[in-house]
Write a protein that holds these residues in place. Structure first.
Motif, mmCIF file in Angstrom:
data_model
loop_
_atom_site.group_PDB
_atom_site.id
_atom_site.type_symbol
_atom_site.label_atom_id
_atom_site.label_comp_id
_atom_site.label_asym_id
_atom_site.label_seq_id
_atom_site.Cartn_x
_atom_site.Cartn_y
_atom_site.Cartn_z
ATOM 1 N N ARG A 66 14.405 66.796 89.286
ATOM 2 C CA ARG A 66 13.594 65.690 88.351
ATOM 3 C C ARG A 66 11.896 66.678 88.506
ATOM 4 N N PRO A 67 11.768 67.506 87.467
ATOM 5 C CA PRO A 67 10.552 68.774 88.139
ATOM 6 C C PRO A 67 9.230 67.695 86.864
ATOM 7 N N ALA A 68 7.879 68.301 87.443
ATOM 8 C CA ALA A 68 7.147 67.305 86.298
ATOM 9 C C ALA A 68 7.223 68.411 85.074
ATOM 10 N N LEU A 69 7.589 69.313 85.172
ATOM 11 C CA LEU A 69 7.005 70.369 84.558
ATOM 12 C C LEU A 69 8.405 72.009 84.442
ATOM 13 N N LEU A 70 9.023 71.729 83.430
ATOM 14 C CA LEU A 70 9.961 72.810 82.844
ATOM 15 C C LEU A 70 9.252 73.573 82.115
ATOM 16 N N VAL A 71 8.983 75.054 82.316
ATOM 17 C CA VAL A 71 9.120 76.124 81.702
ATOM 18 C C VAL A 71 10.174 77.060 81.366
ATOM 19 N N CYS A 72 10.327 76.865 79.661
ATOM 20 C CA CYS A 72 11.516 77.242 79.443
ATOM 21 C C CYS A 72 10.512 78.885 78.592
ATOM 22 N N ASP A 73 11.338 80.181 79.140
ATOM 23 C CA ASP A 73 10.856 81.467 78.919
ATOM 24 C C ASP A 73 12.446 81.600 77.917
ATOM 25 N N GLU A 74 11.894 82.051 76.755
ATOM 26 C CA GLU A 74 12.271 82.305 75.807
ATOM 27 C C GLU A 74 13.892 81.613 75.959
ATOM 28 N N PRO A 75 14.837 80.110 76.482
ATOM 29 C CA PRO A 75 15.250 79.737 76.080
ATOM 30 C C PRO A 75 16.455 79.786 75.147
ATOM 31 N N VAL A 76 16.551 80.126 73.678
ATOM 32 C CA VAL A 76 17.270 80.285 72.921
ATOM 33 C C VAL A 76 17.321 81.199 71.947
ATOM 34 N N SER A 77 16.761 81.804 73.163
ATOM 35 C CA SER A 77 16.341 83.452 72.001
ATOM 36 C C SER A 77 18.369 84.364 72.278
ATOM 37 N N SER A 78 18.282 83.973 73.872
ATOM 38 C CA SER A 78 20.275 84.475 73.200
ATOM 39 C C SER A 78 21.535 83.860 72.484
ATOM 40 N N LEU A 79 20.957 83.005 71.766
ATOM 41 C CA LEU A 79 21.819 82.216 70.945
ATOM 42 C C LEU A 79 22.612 82.441 70.264
ATOM 43 N N ASP A 80 23.218 81.635 69.403
ATOM 44 C CA ASP A 80 23.858 81.811 68.045
ATOM 45 C C ASP A 80 23.120 80.820 67.513
ATOM 46 N N VAL A 81 22.648 81.169 66.006
ATOM 47 C CA VAL A 81 21.945 80.236 65.562
ATOM 48 C C VAL A 81 22.116 78.934 65.194
ATOM 49 N N SER A 82 23.585 78.720 65.665
ATOM 50 C CA SER A 82 24.368 77.439 65.519
ATOM 51 C C SER A 82 24.047 76.571 66.499
ATOM 52 N N ILE A 83 24.300 77.440 67.531
ATOM 53 C CA ILE A 83 24.236 76.839 68.934
ATOM 54 C C ILE A 83 22.163 76.147 69.306
ATOM 55 N N GLN A 84 21.215 77.033 69.090
ATOM 56 C CA GLN A 84 19.503 76.534 69.222
ATOM 57 C C GLN A 84 19.472 75.449 69.309
ATOM 58 N N GLY A 85 20.013 74.925 67.728
ATOM 59 C CA GLY A 85 19.413 73.493 67.580
ATOM 60 C C GLY A 85 19.727 73.092 68.628
ATOM 61 N N GLN A 86 21.036 72.475 69.005
ATOM 62 C CA GLN A 86 21.585 72.245 70.067
ATOM 63 C C GLN A 86 20.602 72.256 71.324
ATOM 64 N N ILE A 87 20.351 73.021 71.557
ATOM 65 C CA ILE A 87 19.745 73.111 73.194
ATOM 66 C C ILE A 87 17.913 72.879 72.787
ATOM 67 N N VAL A 88 17.611 72.866 71.480
ATOM 68 C CA VAL A 88 16.323 72.957 71.179
ATOM 69 C C VAL A 88 16.668 71.154 71.108
ATOM 70 N N ASN A 89 17.550 70.538 70.477
ATOM 71 C CA ASN A 89 17.495 68.725 71.171
ATOM 72 C C ASN A 89 16.971 68.739 71.669
ATOM 73 N N LEU A 90 18.519 68.945 73.164
ATOM 74 C CA LEU A 90 18.468 68.786 74.001
ATOM 75 C C LEU A 90 17.275 68.720 75.044
ATOM 76 N N LEU A 91 16.232 70.066 74.795
ATOM 77 C CA LEU A 91 15.573 70.215 75.572
ATOM 78 C C LEU A 91 14.156 68.881 75.198
ATOM 79 N N ALA A 92 14.364 68.510 73.696
ATOM 80 C CA ALA A 92 13.792 67.356 73.135
ATOM 81 C C ALA A 92 13.359 65.931 74.077
ATOM 82 N N ASP A 93 14.929 65.774 74.067
ATOM 83 C CA ASP A 93 15.526 64.947 74.274
ATOM 84 C C ASP A 93 15.311 64.005 76.074
#
Ligand SMILES: Nc1ncnc2c1ncn2[C@@H]1O[C@H](COP(=O)(O)OP(=O)(O)OP(=O)(O)O)[C@@H](O)[C@H]1O
Ligand code: SF4
Ligand SMILES: [Mg+2]
Lengths: 327, 273
Positions: free
Chosen positions: B171-198
């Motif tokens: 339960r961090p107060a700050l989550l640092v994401c260092d290029e979290p989606v750049s190694s993922l398939d384009v069709s999956i990137q959006g899923q991770i980005v939307n998850l982080l937003a949620d």
């Protein structure tokens, strides 16, 4: 015209003969001299395996069938000696992960110069001068400093540029570039893509350009092959693929590319589900679980790659209509 | 303005390459100041090698800071050492670029995910730990049977969900994401980005989101920093940055984004007959 590279019915499998894990499942693809063909597809769709096969670089564990002809010679089963002559001199590959492709204990200048010394018989000082000039061409701001560094002292982006520079030094006829700009920021990416385009114009180098980023591939490729689960599911001229994809996966990929010039969407467009794992590729269309156009036959019959009347090909039982025929 | 969660003032980070003396020093960060408010997403963009990952590591106290100030919740964040430092780290978690190499291949997912809980919440019993892990896996969109499985059984996108789960468990107060989606398939990137937003909306955590994918940074960030050569060139709200970039380098960056020539608009892919 004779093809520079002709991949025919290429299959690459791992695992046991009874339970094979097929990474590439029958890929046929040709490149003319000077042509750039882009390959896009999800991770694990077989793009890297295809590249490695094209370089004759697959490991011992891989079972390869089909043919990979480079300038008329079959690389599958070619003696290592001959392969090594081709590689580095006429065939070169840029890897996705620059970390593993550079030798950790050698200075950048030494490893780059080595390419010319070994493959072109150049002297060390001339080779170092060429390496220095090449570092400038790939957008390294302080080439002299960079020449003296060890790989771990460079950022990911710098390492990738070094690697691309090392490949281009020997002016290969075919460059296989596996995700060459994935580790780079957009300005450096633009520079690297421009460099590849220039090498193509100036030396007639052909490029097999693999990326999961359609926008990257679209800028450079004459034709694009879309891979899914080890197969090419669509192959078409770039403009036609972008304007009128026939395969539902190609169309979905296009929709997932965010448009930075447009309004900010509430959520990014996504394609639900995920590609089948390598061991779970049963019969039928591999895209079926994620496809909204699926019908009963899609689950049992694997659609073959079929030529369309626009000079492309797609593997789908219910393709999207050709653009011209759409309202 | 609310008190910042994390604040950096005139940070300086140097790397030494071998020998002694000024010549062997290379400045990776110089005069970097920034603030991250609770619940805020700060985007960080800039060219390769400009020091984005170095900054992320410095903020998490994963590498030595040569000069400057760092405050977390108002307290000196450069002071803690040893055990105190390790305990405080629970509040600042990180997700890396390459999900597959970020999880131990020899451990089951359950064992990997138990680590942060054992480290940061030693009072938790085995059953409570399992319950927390199960709930978190569900939250990141993985089936409960993932616990028994090994990393190689998962795709890159699923592995990144596991890494997000591991980072979120304390339960961090700050989550640092260092290029979290750049190694993922384009069709999956959006899923991770939307998850982080949620996740951010639900937990109120702050995020530092590093990416060279400007579309993704634009999607998630409230404010965006542009870095070059170890310095911050521009700091703006995302609306300002995209509508009226001030620094020439920012303009160059925006202009370099490859765009798909959308001939006649995007196709309606998944429409029925
Ligand atoms: N261990 C090290 N020793 C010496 N110099 C280093 C070391 N690690 C990084 N550097 C240098 O620090 C600078 C910043 O590197 P960093 O990896 O933080 O950049 P980055 O912005 O994350 O780049 P990328 O987008 O390519 O990953 C670079 O100039 C790099 O050469
Ligand atoms: S064959 Fe069927 S399931 Fe496969 S992509 Fe075409 S319509 Fe979809
Ligand atoms: Mg980095």
């Amino acid at each position: 015209m004779q093809d520079l590279l002709a991949v025919e019915e290429l299959r690459v499998a791992y695992g046991s003969a009874e339970a094979p894990l097929e990474a590439v499942r029958g890929v046929t693809l040709a490149l003319a001299a000077g042509e750039c063909v882009g390959v896009v597809g999800e991770s694990a769709s077989g793009k890297t395996q295809l590249c490695l096969a094209t370089m004759g670089l697959l490991g011992r564990g891989a079972r390869v069938s089909g043919r990979v002809r480079f300038a008329g010679e079959d690389l599958v089963g070619m003696p290592l000696r001959r392969l090594n002559q081709l590689r580095g001199a006429r065939l070169a590959m840029v890897f996705q992960d620059p970390q593993t492709a550079l030798t950790p204990h050698l200075r950048i200048g030494t490893q780059m110069a080595e390419v010319l010394v070994v493959h072109r018989g150049a002297g060390w000082s001339a080779a170092r001068a060429a390496a220095l000039a090449m570092l400038g061409r790939v957008g390294i701001e302080d080439p002299g400093w960079c020449l003296e560094r060890y790989p771990h002292e460079l950022s990911g982006g710098m390492r990738q540029r070094v690697l691309i520079g090392a490949c281009l030094l020997s002016e290969p006829q075919l460059l296989v570039a596996d995700e060459p700009t994935t580790a780079l920021d957009v300005t450096v990416q633009a520079q690297v893509l421009e460099l590849l385009a220039r090498m193509r114009r100036e030396s007639g180098m052909a490029i097999l350009l693999v990326s999961h980023d359609l926008a990257v591939v679209a800028g450079l490729a004459d034709r694009i092959a879309v891979m899914y689960a080890g197969r090419i599911v669509e192959l078409a001229a770039t403009a036609r693929l972008l304007s009128g994809p026939r395969h539902p996966y190609s169309a979905a990929l296009l929709q997932c590319v965010p448009d930075i010039r447009g309004p900010i969407p509430v959520r990014l467009p996504t394609l639900p589900g995920q590609p089948p794992a390598i061991g779970e590729r049963a019969g039928g269309c591999p895209f079926a679980p994620r496809c909204e156009r699926r019908e009963a036959r899609c689950l049992v019959e694997t659609p073959p790659l079929t030529a369309d009347d626009e000079g492309g090909a797609h593997a789908c039982h219910r393709p999207l209509p050709a653009r011209a025929g759409r309202p | 303005m609310t008190a910042p969660l994390l604040e950096a003032r005139s940070l300086r980070v140097e790397y030494r390459s071998g020998g002694l003396g000024a010549k062997s020093r290379r400045i990776a960060l110089e005069d970097v100041s920034l603030q991250i408010a609770p619940g805020e997403t700060l985007g960080l963009v800039g060219e390769s090698g400009c020091g984005k990952s170095t900054l992320a590591r410095a903020l998490l106290r994963l590498l030595p800071v040569a000069a400057g100030e760092l405050r977390f919740r108002g307290e000196d964040w450069l002071a803690p050492r040893g055990r105190t430092l390790r305990e405080r780290r629970r509040h600042l978690q990180i997700v890396f670029q390459d999900p597959i190499s970020s999880v131990d291949p020899r451990m089951t997912i359950a064992a990997s995910l138990e680590e942060p809980l054992r480290a940061f919440e030693p009072a938790l019993g085995a059953r409570e730990r399992r319950a927390r892990i199960a709930a978190m896996l569900d939250r990141v969109g993985l089936a409960a049977d993932a616990m028994r499985r090994y990393p190689h059984e998962f795709s890159g996108g699923q592995c990144q969900r596991i890494c997000v789960a591991r980072a979120m468990l304390p339960r961090p107060a700050l989550l640092v994401c260092d290029e979290p989606v750049s190694s993922l398939d384009v069709s999956i990137q959006g899923q991770i980005v939307n998850l982080l937003a949620d996740l951010q909306r639900d937990t109120g955590m702050a995020m530092l989101f590093i990416s060279h994918n400007l579309a993704v940074v634009r999607q998630l960030s409230h404010r965006i920093l542009v870095m070059r050569h170890g310095r911050i060139l521009e700091s703006a709200t995302r609306e300002e940055l995209f509508a009226a970039p001030r620094h020439p380098y920012t303009r160059e960056l925006l202009a370099a984004v490859p765009v798909l020539p959308r001939v006649g608009g995007p196709p309606s892919a998944m429409l029925g007959p």
